[in-house]
Enzyme design. Structure first.
Site, PDB file in Angstrom:
ATOM      1  N   CYS A  63       0.811  -1.223   0.000  1.00 61.09           N
ATOM      2  CA  CYS A  63       0.000   0.000   0.000  1.00 61.09           C
ATOM      3  C   CYS A  63       0.847   1.278   0.000  1.00 61.09           C
ATOM      4  O   CYS A  63       0.344   2.359  -0.279  1.00 61.09           O
ATOM      5  CB  CYS A  63      -0.920   0.022   1.210  1.00 61.09           C
ATOM      6  SG  CYS A  63      -1.959  -1.424   1.315  1.00 61.09           S
ATOM      7  N   HIS A 109      -3.008   6.914   2.762  1.00 57.90           N
ATOM      8  CA  HIS A 109      -3.504   5.643   2.248  1.00 57.90           C
ATOM      9  C   HIS A 109      -4.885   5.391   2.846  1.00 57.90           C
ATOM     10  O   HIS A 109      -5.119   5.657   4.027  1.00 57.90           O
ATOM     11  CB  HIS A 109      -2.525   4.521   2.646  1.00 57.90           C
ATOM     12  CG  HIS A 109      -3.057   3.161   2.327  1.00 57.90           C
ATOM     13  ND1 HIS A 109      -3.528   2.846   1.079  1.00 57.90           N
ATOM     14  CD2 HIS A 109      -3.229   2.047   3.089  1.00 57.90           C
ATOM     15  CE1 HIS A 109      -3.956   1.594   1.089  1.00 57.90           C
ATOM     16  NE2 HIS A 109      -3.787   1.091   2.296  1.00 57.90           N
ATOM     17  N   ASN A 161     -10.095  -0.254   0.414  1.00 58.47           N
ATOM     18  CA  ASN A 161      -8.629  -0.279   0.325  1.00 58.47           C
ATOM     19  C   ASN A 161      -8.204  -0.848  -1.026  1.00 58.47           C
ATOM     20  O   ASN A 161      -8.455  -2.012  -1.321  1.00 58.47           O
ATOM     21  CB  ASN A 161      -8.088  -1.149   1.470  1.00 58.47           C
ATOM     22  CG  ASN A 161      -6.575  -1.186   1.523  1.00 58.47           C
ATOM     23  OD1 ASN A 161      -5.891  -0.753   0.591  1.00 58.47           O
ATOM     24  ND2 ASN A 161      -6.034  -1.714   2.613  1.00 58.47           N
TER      25      ASN A 161
HETATM   26  N1  ACO Z   1     -18.407  -8.525   9.759  1.00 59.97           N
HETATM   27  C1  ACO Z   1     -18.758  -8.825  11.020  1.00 59.97           C
HETATM   28  N2  ACO Z   1     -17.869  -9.185  11.963  1.00 59.97           N
HETATM   29  C2  ACO Z   1     -16.585  -9.258  11.599  1.00 59.97           C
HETATM   30  C3  ACO Z   1     -16.155  -8.970  10.286  1.00 59.97           C
HETATM   31  C4  ACO Z   1     -17.127  -8.596   9.357  1.00 59.97           C
HETATM   32  N3  ACO Z   1     -16.823  -8.277   8.065  1.00 59.97           N
HETATM   33  N4  ACO Z   1     -14.812  -9.121  10.226  1.00 59.97           N
HETATM   34  C5  ACO Z   1     -14.405  -9.485  11.442  1.00 59.97           C
HETATM   35  N5  ACO Z   1     -15.460  -9.570  12.270  1.00 59.97           N
HETATM   36  C6  ACO Z   1     -15.472  -9.944  13.678  1.00 59.97           C
HETATM   37  C7  ACO Z   1     -14.265 -10.730  14.072  1.00 59.97           C
HETATM   38  O1  ACO Z   1     -14.454 -12.085  13.763  1.00 59.97           O
HETATM   39  C8  ACO Z   1     -14.195 -10.476  15.557  1.00 59.97           C
HETATM   40  O2  ACO Z   1     -15.129 -11.330  16.179  1.00 59.97           O
HETATM   41  P1  ACO Z   1     -14.766 -12.059  17.579  1.00 59.97           P
HETATM   42  O3  ACO Z   1     -14.537 -10.935  18.546  1.00 59.97           O
HETATM   43  O4  ACO Z   1     -15.985 -12.861  17.846  1.00 59.97           O
HETATM   44  O5  ACO Z   1     -13.541 -12.837  17.293  1.00 59.97           O
HETATM   45  C9  ACO Z   1     -14.740  -9.047  15.700  1.00 59.97           C
HETATM   46  O6  ACO Z   1     -15.429  -8.767  14.470  1.00 59.97           O
HETATM   47  C10 ACO Z   1     -13.669  -7.994  15.945  1.00 59.97           C
HETATM   48  O7  ACO Z   1     -12.590  -8.185  15.064  1.00 59.97           O
HETATM   49  P2  ACO Z   1     -11.314  -7.272  15.145  1.00 59.97           P
HETATM   50  O8  ACO Z   1     -10.310  -7.814  14.200  1.00 59.97           O
HETATM   51  O9  ACO Z   1     -10.929  -7.022  16.553  1.00 59.97           O
HETATM   52  O10 ACO Z   1     -11.898  -5.897  14.576  1.00 59.97           O
HETATM   53  P3  ACO Z   1     -11.140  -4.528  14.393  1.00 59.97           P
HETATM   54  O11 ACO Z   1     -11.841  -3.495  15.153  1.00 59.97           O
HETATM   55  O12 ACO Z   1      -9.646  -4.640  14.577  1.00 59.97           O
HETATM   56  O13 ACO Z   1     -11.404  -4.231  12.853  1.00 59.97           O
HETATM   57  C11 ACO Z   1     -10.270  -4.364  10.727  1.00 59.97           C
HETATM   58  C12 ACO Z   1     -10.953  -5.120  11.887  1.00 59.97           C
HETATM   59  C13 ACO Z   1     -11.332  -3.511  10.058  1.00 59.97           C
HETATM   60  C14 ACO Z   1      -9.699  -5.373   9.766  1.00 59.97           C
HETATM   61  C15 ACO Z   1      -9.156  -3.459  11.299  1.00 59.97           C
HETATM   62  O14 ACO Z   1      -8.337  -4.209  12.166  1.00 59.97           O
HETATM   63  C16 ACO Z   1      -8.309  -2.833  10.231  1.00 59.97           C
HETATM   64  O15 ACO Z   1      -8.757  -2.048   9.426  1.00 59.97           O
HETATM   65  N6  ACO Z   1      -6.986  -3.127  10.244  1.00 59.97           N
HETATM   66  C17 ACO Z   1      -6.064  -2.573   9.312  1.00 59.97           C
HETATM   67  C18 ACO Z   1      -6.088  -3.281   8.028  1.00 59.97           C
HETATM   68  C19 ACO Z   1      -5.241  -2.517   7.031  1.00 59.97           C
HETATM   69  O16 ACO Z   1      -5.174  -1.323   7.097  1.00 59.97           O
HETATM   70  N7  ACO Z   1      -4.577  -3.153   6.124  1.00 59.97           N
HETATM   71  C20 ACO Z   1      -3.768  -2.332   5.240  1.00 59.97           C
HETATM   72  C21 ACO Z   1      -2.787  -2.940   4.550  1.00 59.97           C
HETATM   73  S1  ACO Z   1      -3.447  -3.861   3.217  1.00 59.97           S
HETATM   74  C22 ACO Z   1      -2.160  -4.108   2.122  1.00 59.97           C
HETATM   75  O17 ACO Z   1      -1.051  -3.700   2.313  1.00 59.97           O
HETATM   76  C23 ACO Z   1      -2.495  -4.954   0.885  1.00 59.97           C
END
Ligand code: ACO
Length: 328
Positions: free
Chosen positions: A115, A255, A285
């Protein structure tokens, strides 16, 4: 007369027509519009047709950037395409684009910094230009992430989309252009975001219960903590390096991974949210394509005009990060 710098002569973007909404995703996996909106800020993303690849998106964005710059493809001396979803290992996406647009005088290579790729490409292009080796360089961030997303995995499939953005850079001595950049990498942290190539380890297979190792896996919360920290730090660092302040900066173009990461960085920087550009709601993203598409839309919407100081800042797989301060 100022030193030679890479100045933005033209910008272009291309997004596939097909829209995948949160309501569509509700029918595909166990998720909800409410969860996706509150956790990510994403409402919809663009998905390329089955027979459309990163090089096709890159080619269209490149043609538009050349039009915007009023330049012909023959005038381009170097093409750099940033991305993690090349059509092939070889020829590179940049060579395919070179052929498609008829840039017969250009050298071409791909660059993978996930990214952060467009910021790495901007920095590399500025080095080629400021050294005097090239005058006109075309840089593109292009991704077809829908081809490497597992649409059964709710942890990742709601996040990503397809698109491409391009910039034509030209040598300038009028004081505008790239003032400076900060690039960084932490290979030791790379395990928290992976997409397999030739090598597939047992751990890669275990992490992907749906079977396909050529899909993105990530530890979202680890990436998120890293992202908020480096976005704020590298914005500060690049401004300090070039002797400018946040007050003098018209816009920060980060980003676009997640609205919470963007808001978290704004908080750490103690700056108004409206100083930080965001279009993550429309596209999700798109990895290396996010920053150039956001830059293009910042100019289209009048948020950035000639003479304005702005910062591009990003983070991504690798892990990598980067920022660059530019006068438009
Ligand atoms: N719908 C409903 N529930 C979901 C979903 C979904 N789509 N996805 C995950 N959950 C659940 C999980 O299973 C988890 O459930 P559990 O507590 O029962 O285990 C709960 O939601 C919380 O999950 P977390 O991972 O703690 O959620 P978080 O608040 O961290 O958000 C997210 C997740 C959106 C992925 C966030 O961590 C994020 O944006 N991280 C950064 C990702 C990123 O920026 N990547 C960039 C680089 S990509 C590249 O370089 C190609």
């Amino acid at each position: 007369m100022c030193e030679i710098r890479a100045k933005i002569a033209g910008l272009g973007k291309f997004l596939p027509d097909r829209i995948l909404t949160n309501a569509d995703l509700e029918k595909m996996v166990d998720t909800s519009d409410e969860w996706i909106t509150t956790r990510t800020g994403i409402k919809e993303r663009r998905i390329a047709a089955d027979d459309v690849f990163a090089s096709d998106l890159a080619t269209e964005a490149a043609k538009r950037a050349l039009d915007d710059a009023g330049m012909s493809a023959e005038e381009i001396e170097l093409i750099i395409v940033a991305g993690v979803t090349p059509d092939m290992y070889t020829p590179s996406t940049s060579c395919i684009v070179q052929k498609n647009i008829g840039a017969v005088n250009a050298a071409a290579f791909d660059l993978n910094a996930a990214c952060s790729g467009f910021i790495y490409a901007m920095t590399a292009a500025n080095q080629f230009i400021s050294s005097g080796m090239y005058k006109n360089v075309l840089i593109i961030g292009a991704e077809c992430l829908s081809k490497v997303v597992e649409y059964k995995d709710r942890n990742t499939c709601v996040l990503f989309g397809d698109g491409a953005g391009a910039a034509v850079l030209t040598a300038a001595t009028d004081g505008t252009g790239v003032l400076g950049s900060v690039l960084g990498a932490d290979g030791a942290g790379g395990e928290c975001l992976t997409l397999c190539g030739i090598r597939e380890d047992e751990i890669d297979k275990e992490r992907r219960p749906y079977g396909n190792t050529r899909t993105i896996w990530m530890d979202g919360s680890k990436v998120m903590k890293f992202a908020v920290r480096v976005m704020a730090n590298s914005t500060k660092e690049v401004l300090e390096n070039v002797g400018k302040t946040l007050d003098e900066t018209k816009l920060i173009i980060p980003h676009q991974a997640n609205k919470r990461i963007i808001d978290g960085a704004a908080k750490r920087l103690e700056c108004d949210n409206d100083k930080i550009f965001s279009n993550v709601d429309k596209y999700g993203n798109m990895s290396a394509a996010c920053v150039p598409i956001a830059l293009c839309e910042a100019v289209e919407s009048g948020k950035l005009t000639r003479g304005d100081l702005f910062v591009l800042v990003g983070f991504g797989g690798g892990l990598t990060w980067g920022s660059t301060a530019i006068i438009y």
